[in-house]
Design an enzyme around this catalytic site. Structure first.
Site, short mmCIF file in Angstrom:
data_model
loop_
_atom_site.label_atom_id
_atom_site.label_comp_id
_atom_site.label_asym_id
_atom_site.label_seq_id
_atom_site.Cartn_x
_atom_site.Cartn_y
_atom_site.Cartn_z
N ILE A 1 2.03 -16.88 -39.98
CA ILE A 1 1.27 -16.45 -38.80
C ILE A 1 1.34 -14.91 -38.67
CG2 ILE A 1 1.23 -18.60 -37.48
CD1 ILE A 1 3.76 -17.65 -36.01
N CYS B 1 8.49 -7.46 -36.49
CA CYS B 1 7.85 -8.12 -35.33
C CYS B 1 8.82 -8.95 -34.50
CB CYS B 1 6.75 -9.06 -35.80
SG CYS B 1 5.84 -8.52 -37.23
N HIS C 1 -1.23 -4.57 -38.12
CA HIS C 1 -0.50 -3.56 -37.35
C HIS C 1 -0.05 -2.43 -38.28
CE1 HIS C 1 0.61 -6.90 -34.34
NE2 HIS C 1 -0.07 -6.02 -33.66
C1 CIR Z 1 -0.27 -12.01 -33.96
O1 CIR Z 1 -1.34 -12.13 -34.59
O2 CIR Z 1 -0.19 -11.34 -32.93
C2 CIR Z 1 0.94 -12.74 -34.48
N1 CIR Z 1 0.55 -13.95 -35.08
C3 CIR Z 1 1.70 -11.87 -35.45
C4 CIR Z 1 2.27 -10.65 -34.80
C5 CIR Z 1 2.98 -9.79 -35.76
N2 CIR Z 1 3.61 -8.69 -35.09
C6 CIR Z 1 3.84 -7.51 -35.66
O3 CIR Z 1 3.37 -7.22 -36.76
N3 CIR Z 1 4.49 -6.62 -34.93
#
Ligand code: CIR
Length: 255
Positions: free
Chosen positions: A244, A250, A163
């Site tokens: 993860i 996030c 992201h």
């Molecule tokens: C994903 O791959 O969607 C989640 N495991 C991690 C999301 C991380 N979110 C972010 O960077 N805003």
């Protein structure tokens, strides 16, 4: 200033969250503990925290940042690019929580996809990463919605990171934390760039909240650079979320 924050407690299924990190599975109990400490740190910054219940159906649902963009004029419910996350944004408790704070709620529609981890707010302007999760259509829908409310957006192509905010954090006062592929991006030349060393790249995902900056534990160069700028730093351990691909930004919606 931010007045409100929304978080979602990790569910037992967090161990099945999408991952490219190769760091093993998160320890559920430790993730819960770290999440509690994250909420405590946020509380210290003076915000009011709304805590949503865990949702076992969606392993990544603690990463609530991705499912909505909260601006000062409206909230926009996203349409996540990851298949397993697609319906996370439709969870009724999230929509209910947002409707307590927002009169105007907008939606990204198919075939647009967007995850708000790809969106960085700088005042009334929003940089939108075009990524594996956010497509051009989603980004363009988002910009059209922002413009309807007198806000603006622009698209930044992403090559390497998940992201946009995996590699960028705006700390207000023109200060921008930058890592990896964004260090040389022309879009960010006008900011006072704080360059994150490669071996601390994960430390680029910090959050500014009301003159505090939350910094992940274990990134001393990043922490010192932020302290040297005069911010009050709160260090939070996110080791289980890192497994993860998740980090400090996030885990919350801030508005
Ligand atoms: C994903 O791959 O969607 C989640 N495991 C991690 C999301 C991380 N979110 C972010 O960077 N805003």
């Amino acid at each position: 200033m931010f007045k409100n924050v929304i978080v979602r407690v990790p569910s037992k299924s967090v161990v099945e969250g999408i991952s490219s990190a190769n760091l093993g599975k998160p320890d559920y109990n430790l993730a819960l503990k770290q999440h509690e400490l994250y909420v405590s740190a946020l509380t210290k910054t003076g915000v009011n925290v709304t805590v949503l219940e865990p949702n076992d159906e969606f392993p990544d649902s603690c990463f609530v940042e991705d499912v909505a963009l909260c601006t000062r004029k409206c909230a926009i419910i996203t349409r996540p690019g990851a298949e397993t996350r697609r319906n996370e944004s439709a969870l009724p408790d999230l929509q209910e929580a947002l409707s307590k704070f927002y009169e105007h709620i907008e939606y990204i529609k198919a075939p647009g996809t967007i995850e708000a981890g790809d969106i960085m707010m700088v005042g009334d302007h929003f940089y939108i990463g075009e990524s594996a999760r956010t497509n051009r259509e989603g980004a363009e829908q988002m910009i059209a919605i922002l413009e309807k409310y007198g806000l603006s957006g622009s698209i930044v192509p992403l090559k390497e990171v998940l992201h946009l905010k995996t590699g960028l954090a705006y700390l207000e006062n023109n200060n921008l934390l930058v890592a990896g592929e964004f260090v040389k991006s022309p879009e960010f030349e006008k900011y006072n760039k704080i360059i994150v060393p490669e071996d601390e790249a994960y430390g680029a995902n910090c959050i500014w909240v009301n003159d505090y900056v939350l910094v992940p534990e274990g990134y001393p160069t990043v922490q010192k650079a932020i302290e040297d700028l005069g911010y009050k730093v709160l260090v939070v351990d996110t080791s289980e979320f890192r497994k993860i691909d998740g980090g400090l930004s996030c885990l919350s919606l801030r508005f």
